[in-house]
Design a protein around this motif. Structure first.
Motif, PDB file in Angstrom:
ATOM      1  N   GLU A   1       0.855  -1.183   0.000  1.00  0.00           N
ATOM      2  CA  GLU A   1       0.000   0.000   0.000  1.00  0.00           C
ATOM      3  C   GLU A   1       0.897   1.240   0.000  1.00  0.00           C
ATOM      4  N   PRO A   2       0.607   2.202  -0.867  1.00  0.00           N
ATOM      5  CA  PRO A   2       1.495   3.366  -0.992  1.00  0.00           C
ATOM      6  C   PRO A   2       1.451   4.278   0.224  1.00  0.00           C
ATOM      7  N   ARG A   3       2.486   5.057   0.338  1.00  0.00           N
ATOM      8  CA  ARG A   3       2.576   6.068   1.385  1.00  0.00           C
ATOM      9  C   ARG A   3       1.473   7.098   1.158  1.00  0.00           C
ATOM     10  N   THR A   4       0.892   7.579   2.242  1.00  0.00           N
ATOM     11  CA  THR A   4      -0.125   8.624   2.164  1.00  0.00           C
ATOM     12  C   THR A   4       0.333   9.808   3.000  1.00  0.00           C
ATOM     13  N   THR A   5      -0.509  10.818   3.076  1.00  0.00           N
ATOM     14  CA  THR A   5      -0.157  11.971   3.908  1.00  0.00           C
ATOM     15  C   THR A   5      -0.220  11.628   5.390  1.00  0.00           C
ATOM     16  N   VAL A   6      -0.886  10.542   5.723  1.00  0.00           N
ATOM     17  CA  VAL A   6      -1.054  10.162   7.125  1.00  0.00           C
ATOM     18  C   VAL A   6      -0.130   9.031   7.538  1.00  0.00           C
ATOM     19  N   THR A   7       0.098   8.048   6.657  1.00  0.00           N
ATOM     20  CA  THR A   7       0.907   6.887   7.016  1.00  0.00           C
ATOM     21  C   THR A   7       2.026   6.655   6.021  1.00  0.00           C
ATOM     22  N   GLU A   8       3.041   6.003   6.499  1.00  0.00           N
ATOM     23  CA  GLU A   8       4.134   5.577   5.623  1.00  0.00           C
ATOM     24  C   GLU A   8       3.674   4.367   4.817  1.00  0.00           C
ATOM     25  N   THR A   9       4.550   3.832   3.983  1.00  0.00           N
ATOM     26  CA  THR A   9       4.227   2.651   3.192  1.00  0.00           C
ATOM     27  C   THR A   9       3.868   1.496   4.126  1.00  0.00           C
ATOM     28  N   THR A  10       2.814   0.773   3.774  1.00  0.00           N
ATOM     29  CA  THR A  10       2.411  -0.385   4.555  1.00  0.00           C
ATOM     30  C   THR A  10       2.318  -1.595   3.639  1.00  0.00           C
ATOM     31  N   VAL A  11       2.367  -2.759   4.253  1.00  0.00           N
ATOM     32  CA  VAL A  11       2.144  -3.999   3.521  1.00  0.00           C
ATOM     33  C   VAL A  11       0.984  -4.702   4.212  1.00  0.00           C
ATOM     34  N   ILE A  12       0.074  -5.206   3.404  1.00  0.00           N
ATOM     35  CA  ILE A  12      -1.053  -5.955   3.938  1.00  0.00           C
ATOM     36  C   ILE A  12      -0.877  -7.400   3.505  1.00  0.00           C
ATOM     37  N   LEU A  13      -0.922  -8.309   4.453  1.00  0.00           N
ATOM     38  CA  LEU A  13      -0.810  -9.734   4.169  1.00  0.00           C
ATOM     39  C   LEU A  13      -2.208 -10.330   4.223  1.00  0.00           C
ATOM     40  N   ILE A  14      -2.558 -11.103   3.188  1.00  0.00           N
ATOM     41  CA  ILE A  14      -3.884 -11.687   3.100  1.00  0.00           C
ATOM     42  C   ILE A  14      -3.743 -13.194   2.932  1.00  0.00           C
ATOM     43  N   ALA A  15      -4.340 -13.947   3.857  1.00  0.00           N
ATOM     44  CA  ALA A  15      -4.289 -15.408   3.823  1.00  0.00           C
ATOM     45  C   ALA A  15      -5.337 -15.937   2.845  1.00  0.00           C
ATOM     46  N   ASP A  16      -5.303 -17.246   2.582  1.00  0.00           N
ATOM     47  CA  ASP A  16      -6.224 -17.827   1.602  1.00  0.00           C
ATOM     48  C   ASP A  16      -7.686 -17.773   2.039  1.00  0.00           C
ATOM     49  N   ASP A  17      -7.955 -17.648   3.352  1.00  0.00           N
ATOM     50  CA  ASP A  17      -9.344 -17.537   3.815  1.00  0.00           C
ATOM     51  C   ASP A  17      -9.812 -16.086   3.900  1.00  0.00           C
ATOM     52  N   GLY A  18      -8.932 -15.129   3.551  1.00  0.00           N
ATOM     53  CA  GLY A  18      -9.289 -13.712   3.573  1.00  0.00           C
ATOM     54  C   GLY A  18      -8.851 -12.972   4.810  1.00  0.00           C
ATOM     55  N   GLU A  19      -8.401 -13.700   5.830  1.00  0.00           N
ATOM     56  CA  GLU A  19      -7.898 -13.028   7.034  1.00  0.00           C
ATOM     57  C   GLU A  19      -6.707 -12.184   6.636  1.00  0.00           C
ATOM     58  N   TRP A  20      -6.586 -11.007   7.246  1.00  0.00           N
ATOM     59  CA  TRP A  20      -5.517 -10.106   6.836  1.00  0.00           C
ATOM     60  C   TRP A  20      -4.939  -9.357   8.028  1.00  0.00           C
ATOM     61  N   THR A  21      -3.757  -8.810   7.792  1.00  0.00           N
ATOM     62  CA  THR A  21      -3.099  -7.940   8.764  1.00  0.00           C
ATOM     63  C   THR A  21      -2.313  -6.892   7.993  1.00  0.00           C
ATOM     64  N   ARG A  22      -2.130  -5.744   8.609  1.00  0.00           N
ATOM     65  CA  ARG A  22      -1.419  -4.627   7.956  1.00  0.00           C
ATOM     66  C   ARG A  22      -0.384  -4.077   8.931  1.00  0.00           C
ATOM     67  N   ARG A  23       0.811  -3.820   8.418  1.00  0.00           N
ATOM     68  CA  ARG A  23       1.877  -3.217   9.220  1.00  0.00           C
ATOM     69  C   ARG A  23       2.722  -2.297   8.347  1.00  0.00           C
ATOM     70  N   ARG A  24       3.433  -1.406   8.999  1.00  0.00           N
ATOM     71  CA  ARG A  24       4.361  -0.514   8.303  1.00  0.00           C
ATOM     72  C   ARG A  24       5.547  -1.307   7.794  1.00  0.00           C
ATOM     73  N   ILE A  25       6.137  -0.792   6.718  1.00  0.00           N
ATOM     74  CA  ILE A  25       7.328  -1.422   6.151  1.00  0.00           C
ATOM     75  C   ILE A  25       8.203  -0.312   5.582  1.00  0.00           C
ATOM     76  N   ASP A  26       9.468  -0.588   5.410  1.00  0.00           N
ATOM     77  CA  ASP A  26      10.403   0.432   4.936  1.00  0.00           C
ATOM     78  C   ASP A  26      10.340   0.595   3.420  1.00  0.00           C
ATOM     79  N   GLY A  27       9.273   1.166   2.928  1.00  0.00           N
ATOM     80  CA  GLY A  27       9.125   1.492   1.521  1.00  0.00           C
ATOM     81  C   GLY A  27       8.753   0.298   0.654  1.00  0.00           C
ATOM     82  N   PRO A  28       8.389   0.571  -0.594  1.00  0.00           N
ATOM     83  CA  PRO A  28       8.002  -0.495  -1.520  1.00  0.00           C
ATOM     84  C   PRO A  28       9.100  -1.528  -1.751  1.00  0.00           C
TER      85      PRO A  28
END
Length: 109
Positions: free
Chosen positions: A42-69
């Motif tokens: 997920e791209p950087r926005t005016t509010v948050t830095e770059t994030t990565v969202i992990l999505i499992a095969d059942d649709g469960e997901w989590t999102r955390r910050r990461i050091d850029g694309p």
């Protein structure tokens, strides 16, 4: 007098914190404990830095910050999972289905 001079643009400090080891530990644990995990950058926005969202095969997901694309791509490569850009691919339907199930039956999650 300088009425029409351009002002120097000052850098606006981010109110968001940078990614840390705790974020990476959480992501690694999510990958190890679920099947079919894919990463979406997920791209950087005016509010948050770059994030990565992990999505499992059942649709469960989590999102955390990461050091850029590039940091997200390196992380996904190291963990052996596919990585996509959410601006190009969008979010998978299984994530939307999971969110809908969670709204309907919050006591199960």
């Amino acid at each position: 007098m300088g009425l029409f001079r351009r002002r120097k643009q000052t850098a606006v400090p981010s109110r968001d914190r940078a990614a840390d080891r705790g974020d990476l530990d959480h992501l690694e644990n999510f990958i190890r404990s679920r099947r079919g995990v894919e990463a979406f950058i997920e791209p950087r926005t005016t509010v948050t830095e770059t994030t990565v969202i992990l999505i499992a095969d059942d649709g469960e997901w989590t999102r955390r910050r990461i050091d850029g694309p590039e940091g997200a791509r390196r992380f996904a490569y190291r963990m052996g999972i596919p990585v996509y850009d959410v601006r190009l691919m969008g979010y998978p339907q299984r994530m939307r289905d999971f969110n809908e199930r969670r709204k309907r039956r919050p006591e199960l999650y």
